[in-house]
Design an enzyme around this catalytic site. Structure first.
Site, PDB file in Angstrom:
ATOM      1  N   THR A  55       0.823  -1.208   0.000  1.00 32.85           N
ATOM      2  CA  THR A  55       0.000   0.000   0.000  1.00 32.85           C
ATOM      3  C   THR A  55       0.858   1.259   0.000  1.00 32.85           C
ATOM      4  OG1 THR A  55      -1.475   1.281   1.435  1.00 32.85           O
ATOM      5  CG2 THR A  55      -0.107  -0.326   2.524  1.00 32.85           C
ATOM      6  N   ASP A  56       0.297   2.345  -0.528  1.00 34.98           N
ATOM      7  CA  ASP A  56       1.007   3.627  -0.479  1.00 34.98           C
ATOM      8  C   ASP A  56       1.141   4.151   0.953  1.00 34.98           C
ATOM      9  OD1 ASP A  56      -1.649   4.327  -0.059  1.00 34.98           O
ATOM     10  OD2 ASP A  56      -1.747   5.828  -1.662  1.00 34.98           O
ATOM     11  N   GLU A  57       0.340   3.589   1.894  1.00 31.19           N
ATOM     12  CA  GLU A  57       0.391   4.097   3.276  1.00 31.19           C
ATOM     13  C   GLU A  57       1.729   3.851   3.947  1.00 31.19           C
ATOM     14  OE1 GLU A  57      -2.910   3.542   5.863  1.00 31.19           O
ATOM     15  OE2 GLU A  57      -4.359   3.796   4.261  1.00 31.19           O
ATOM     16  N   TYR A  81      -1.425  -0.227  11.240  1.00 32.80           N
ATOM     17  CA  TYR A  81      -1.654  -0.929   9.960  1.00 32.80           C
ATOM     18  C   TYR A  81      -0.492  -0.702   9.009  1.00 32.80           C
ATOM     19  CZ  TYR A  81      -3.185  -1.382   5.107  1.00 32.80           C
ATOM     20  OH  TYR A  81      -3.236  -1.686   3.768  1.00 32.80           O
ATOM     21  N   LYS A  98       2.346  -3.267   7.435  1.00 36.16           N
ATOM     22  CA  LYS A  98       2.532  -3.491   5.995  1.00 36.16           C
ATOM     23  C   LYS A  98       3.993  -3.194   5.608  1.00 36.16           C
ATOM     24  CE  LYS A  98      -0.076  -4.466   3.199  1.00 36.16           C
ATOM     25  NZ  LYS A  98      -0.519  -5.805   2.686  1.00 36.16           N
ATOM     26  N   ASN A 141      -5.644   4.185  -2.697  1.00 34.44           N
ATOM     27  CA  ASN A 141      -6.977   3.710  -2.249  1.00 34.44           C
ATOM     28  C   ASN A 141      -7.798   3.147  -3.388  1.00 34.44           C
ATOM     29  OD1 ASN A 141      -6.075   5.665  -0.150  1.00 34.44           O
ATOM     30  ND2 ASN A 141      -8.068   5.169   0.730  1.00 34.44           N
TER      31      ASN A 141
HETATM   32  P1  NAD Z   1      -9.825  -6.977   2.921  1.00 33.83           P
HETATM   33  O1  NAD Z   1      -9.759  -6.690   4.382  1.00 33.83           O
HETATM   34  O2  NAD Z   1     -11.085  -6.730   2.183  1.00 33.83           O
HETATM   35  O3  NAD Z   1      -9.430  -8.500   2.658  1.00 33.83           O
HETATM   36  C1  NAD Z   1      -8.396  -9.148   3.359  1.00 33.83           C
HETATM   37  C2  NAD Z   1      -8.594 -10.656   3.163  1.00 33.83           C
HETATM   38  O4  NAD Z   1      -7.517 -11.335   3.837  1.00 33.83           O
HETATM   39  C3  NAD Z   1      -9.896 -11.190   3.770  1.00 33.83           C
HETATM   40  O5  NAD Z   1     -10.549 -12.045   2.879  1.00 33.83           O
HETATM   41  C4  NAD Z   1      -9.428 -11.964   5.015  1.00 33.83           C
HETATM   42  O6  NAD Z   1     -10.271 -13.048   5.357  1.00 33.83           O
HETATM   43  C5  NAD Z   1      -8.050 -12.428   4.558  1.00 33.83           C
HETATM   44  N1  NAD Z   1      -7.148 -12.715   5.690  1.00 33.83           N
HETATM   45  C6  NAD Z   1      -6.918 -11.949   6.777  1.00 33.83           C
HETATM   46  N2  NAD Z   1      -6.034 -12.558   7.604  1.00 33.83           N
HETATM   47  C7  NAD Z   1      -5.678 -13.725   6.987  1.00 33.83           C
HETATM   48  C8  NAD Z   1      -4.788 -14.776   7.328  1.00 33.83           C
HETATM   49  N3  NAD Z   1      -4.085 -14.753   8.476  1.00 33.83           N
HETATM   50  N4  NAD Z   1      -4.664 -15.822   6.478  1.00 33.83           N
HETATM   51  C9  NAD Z   1      -5.385 -15.874   5.326  1.00 33.83           C
HETATM   52  N5  NAD Z   1      -6.266 -14.895   4.958  1.00 33.83           N
HETATM   53  C10 NAD Z   1      -6.397 -13.845   5.786  1.00 33.83           C
HETATM   54  O7  NAD Z   1      -8.621  -6.168   2.284  1.00 33.83           O
HETATM   55  P2  NAD Z   1      -8.499  -5.482   0.837  1.00 33.83           P
HETATM   56  O8  NAD Z   1      -8.968  -4.098   0.932  1.00 33.83           O
HETATM   57  O9  NAD Z   1      -9.030  -6.405  -0.177  1.00 33.83           O
HETATM   58  O10 NAD Z   1      -6.906  -5.429   0.726  1.00 33.83           O
HETATM   59  C11 NAD Z   1      -6.182  -6.534   0.201  1.00 33.83           C
HETATM   60  C12 NAD Z   1      -4.693  -6.221   0.238  1.00 33.83           C
HETATM   61  O11 NAD Z   1      -4.431  -5.058  -0.528  1.00 33.83           O
HETATM   62  C13 NAD Z   1      -4.172  -5.930   1.640  1.00 33.83           C
HETATM   63  O12 NAD Z   1      -2.904  -6.517   1.761  1.00 33.83           O
HETATM   64  C14 NAD Z   1      -4.072  -4.420   1.697  1.00 33.83           C
HETATM   65  O13 NAD Z   1      -3.052  -4.022   2.559  1.00 33.83           O
HETATM   66  C15 NAD Z   1      -3.756  -4.086   0.259  1.00 33.83           C
HETATM   67  N6  NAD Z   1      -4.224  -2.778  -0.238  1.00 33.83           N
HETATM   68  C16 NAD Z   1      -5.514  -2.377  -0.062  1.00 33.83           C
HETATM   69  C17 NAD Z   1      -5.937  -1.169  -0.599  1.00 33.83           C
HETATM   70  C18 NAD Z   1      -7.366  -0.689  -0.465  1.00 33.83           C
HETATM   71  O14 NAD Z   1      -7.660   0.437  -0.811  1.00 33.83           O
HETATM   72  N7  NAD Z   1      -8.292  -1.510   0.005  1.00 33.83           N
HETATM   73  C19 NAD Z   1      -5.030  -0.360  -1.304  1.00 33.83           C
HETATM   74  C20 NAD Z   1      -3.703  -0.796  -1.442  1.00 33.83           C
HETATM   75  C21 NAD Z   1      -3.327  -2.013  -0.918  1.00 33.83           C
HETATM   76  O1  DAU Z   2      -4.072   4.020   0.597  1.00 33.02           O
HETATM   77  C1  DAU Z   2      -4.353   2.640   0.579  1.00 33.02           C
HETATM   78  C2  DAU Z   2      -5.106   2.262   1.831  1.00 33.02           C
HETATM   79  O2  DAU Z   2      -6.426   2.778   1.682  1.00 33.02           O
HETATM   80  C3  DAU Z   2      -5.129   0.759   2.066  1.00 33.02           C
HETATM   81  O3  DAU Z   2      -3.831   0.326   2.327  1.00 33.02           O
HETATM   82  C4  DAU Z   2      -6.033   0.416   3.260  1.00 33.02           C
HETATM   83  O4  DAU Z   2      -6.134  -0.997   3.395  1.00 33.02           O
HETATM   84  C5  DAU Z   2      -7.403   0.995   3.004  1.00 33.02           C
HETATM   85  O5  DAU Z   2      -8.253   0.739   4.118  1.00 33.02           O
HETATM   86  C6  DAU Z   2      -7.314   2.494   2.740  1.00 33.02           C
HETATM   87  O6  DAU Z   2      -6.913   3.195   3.944  1.00 33.02           O
HETATM   88  P1  DAU Z   2      -7.567   4.623   4.335  1.00 33.02           P
HETATM   89  O7  DAU Z   2      -7.344   4.846   5.771  1.00 33.02           O
HETATM   90  O8  DAU Z   2      -7.125   5.675   3.389  1.00 33.02           O
HETATM   91  O9  DAU Z   2      -9.112   4.284   3.994  1.00 33.02           O
HETATM   92  P2  DAU Z   2     -10.473   4.560   4.790  1.00 33.02           P
HETATM   93  O10 DAU Z   2     -11.576   4.184   3.860  1.00 33.02           O
HETATM   94  O11 DAU Z   2     -10.470   3.947   6.152  1.00 33.02           O
HETATM   95  O12 DAU Z   2     -10.464   6.140   4.968  1.00 33.02           O
HETATM   96  C7  DAU Z   2     -10.361   6.989   3.831  1.00 33.02           C
HETATM   97  C8  DAU Z   2     -10.383   8.415   4.338  1.00 33.02           C
HETATM   98  O13 DAU Z   2     -11.690   8.690   4.867  1.00 33.02           O
HETATM   99  C9  DAU Z   2      -9.413   8.687   5.472  1.00 33.02           C
HETATM  100  O14 DAU Z   2      -8.913  10.010   5.342  1.00 33.02           O
HETATM  101  C10 DAU Z   2     -10.264   8.593   6.726  1.00 33.02           C
HETATM  102  C11 DAU Z   2     -11.631   9.074   6.242  1.00 33.02           C
HETATM  103  N1  DAU Z   2     -12.807   8.483   6.926  1.00 33.02           N
HETATM  104  C12 DAU Z   2     -12.901   7.130   6.983  1.00 33.02           C
HETATM  105  C13 DAU Z   2     -13.983   6.530   7.604  1.00 33.02           C
HETATM  106  C14 DAU Z   2     -14.086   5.022   7.701  1.00 33.02           C
HETATM  107  C15 DAU Z   2     -13.802   9.307   7.435  1.00 33.02           C
HETATM  108  O15 DAU Z   2     -13.730  10.532   7.347  1.00 33.02           O
HETATM  109  N2  DAU Z   2     -14.881   8.712   8.034  1.00 33.02           N
HETATM  110  C16 DAU Z   2     -15.008   7.358   8.163  1.00 33.02           C
HETATM  111  O16 DAU Z   2     -16.011   6.888   8.758  1.00 33.02           O
END
Ligand code: NAD
Ligand code: DAU
Length: 336
Positions: free
Chosen positions: A125-127, A150, A154, A179
């Site tokens: 992730t970019d985070e 988190y 990562k 995101n």
């Molecule tokens: P998500 O939380 O929707 O899915 C995570 C999945 O991992 C779930 O199905 C969960 O059951 C599984 N999991 C958790 N712990 C596990 C374990 N110990 N063994 C096997 N499976 C397990 O997450 P997502 O949003 O789909 O993100 C997927 C990946 O992409 C993550 O690694 C996250 O850091 C990365 N990522 C997410 C975003 C985003 O915006 N959502 C952006 C950049 C990177």
């Molecule tokens: O940048 C990639 C990341 O994006 C991934 O690595 C993470 O897994 C994913 O969860 C996401 O992280 P963020 O913290 O950016 O996403 P989130 O949807 O939790 O929040 C997005 C923005 O919105 C952040 O600035 C916080 C704000 N927010 C979030 C929630 C849940 C609110 O203002 N209100 C809320 O209730």
């Protein structure tokens, strides 16, 4: 090619499994997922009987089971999506983030190394880069400076991937995407939370002043980028993924309010997230020039499609919101 996709029942993983099964009729996909609160087999209902698809429930920390799967399914490539992914949950309870995102990654790397896996791709992730001010972009050279449990977990996973490449010669890549949004996004995250709350007439909680900026990418564009990294990524390289779609949280929430035609009075400014990163923005030059990736979605079409998906798939998110997730929601936001 035989792929082991870990975390394939989550948001991005399930979109990726579907993407690969549709695009490559000769590839086999084993989806290995622990089915935590975020894992949901409903996300893959349409492919559950696909002849090239197998689901196995398990933990990435379970070396024996992963080893057995790699051997019996003759796995060539591992793509690791498995993670605890929600920043707010990590602030409340960091332990599981270290266990899954750091130790789980190391367990997978060990088994990958022992089996001479052809390619290992870590979905990061970019985070991990921390936060930006009003200008500039994250490049692959930006130092890691995570600000939440988190993102620290990562970053820890990423450093281990680097080590297994540098020290043991594992052919590994790390992708760092901005995101994501799109179908099957778990309704604890900003966009699906706001859409589903608006559809239910519930409050729309914005943290702080809502001026934090995220760089949004459609999940299918992320899947296409990962596909390119699997096939063309140079050993040991990191690839940033993002489509230059920066929006403040206020812009996102106001857009959803407008498109759904609900009252602005639902918007409620609440206490800020501790350590809240101000701005994320990706420089995707490397993956665009080196691997030829280009996003297909504009944010304007992607967000409209996504809003429509949540309107059309209310059973999917209502099942989630009425289950165990309610306990978390009440802890995070009270009885709103
Ligand atoms: P998500 O939380 O929707 O899915 C995570 C999945 O991992 C779930 O199905 C969960 O059951 C599984 N999991 C958790 N712990 C596990 C374990 N110990 N063994 C096997 N499976 C397990 O997450 P997502 O949003 O789909 O993100 C997927 C990946 O992409 C993550 O690694 C996250 O850091 C990365 N990522 C997410 C975003 C985003 O915006 N959502 C952006 C950049 C990177
Ligand atoms: O940048 C990639 C990341 O994006 C991934 O690595 C993470 O897994 C994913 O969860 C996401 O992280 P963020 O913290 O950016 O996403 P989130 O949807 O939790 O929040 C997005 C923005 O919105 C952040 O600035 C916080 C704000 N927010 C979030 C929630 C849940 C609110 O203002 N209100 C809320 O209730």
């Amino acid at each position: 090619m035989n792929l082991l996709v870990t975390g394939g029942a989550g948001f991005i993983g399930s979109n990726f499994v579907r993407y690969m099964l549709e695009k490559y009729p000769n590839y086999k996909v084993v989806n290995y997922d622990l089915l935590t609160y975020a894992g949901n087999l409903e996300n893959l209902k349409d492919v559950e009987n696909h002849p090239n698809y197998t689901f196995v429930k398990g933990d990435i920390n379970n070396r024996e089971l992963v080893d057995y799967l790699i051997k019996t399914h003759e796995i060539d490539v591992i793509v690791n999506f498995a993670a605890e992914s929600h920043v707010d949950r990590s602030i409340a309870d960091p332990d599981i983030f270290v266990k899954t995102n750091v130790l789980g990654t190391q367990a997978l790397l060990d088994v990958a190394k022992a089996n001479n896996i052809i390619k290992y791709v870590q979905i990061s992730t970019d985070e991990v880069y921390g936060t930006l001010g009003e200008t500039g972009y994250f490049t692959e050279q930006t130092p890691l400076a995570p600000n939440s449990p988190y993102s620290a977990s990562k970053a820890g996973g990423d450093l281990l991937v680097r080590v297994y490449h540098e020290t043991y010669g594992l052919n590994a890549n790390i992708t760092r995407c901005s995101n994501n949004y799109g179908p099957y996004h778990f309704p604890e995250k900003l966009i699906p939370l706001m859409i589903t709350n608006a559809l239910e007439g519930k409050e729309l909680p914005i943290y702080g002043d809502g001026q934090n900026i995220r760089d949004w990418l459609h999940v299918k564009d992320h899947c296409a980028a990962i596909d390119l990294v699997i096939h063309k990524g140079r050993p040991g390289e990191v690839y940033n993924i993002g489509g230059h779609n920066e929006r403040t949280n206020n812009e996102i929430v106001y857009l959803i309010v407008e498109k759904l035609g609900v009252s602005k009075d639902l918007i409620k400014y609440v206490a800020d997230r501790p350590g809240h990163d101000h701005r994320y923005a990706i420089d995707p030059t490397k993956i665009m020039t080196e691997l030829g990736w280009k996003p297909q979605y504009t944010f304007e079409t992607g967000i409209l499609e996504t809003i429509q998906w949540y309107i059309d798939n209310q059973e999917w998110w209502k099942n989630i919101k009425s289950g165990e997730y309610m306990n978390y929601y009440q802890k995070q936001y009270g009885d709103r």
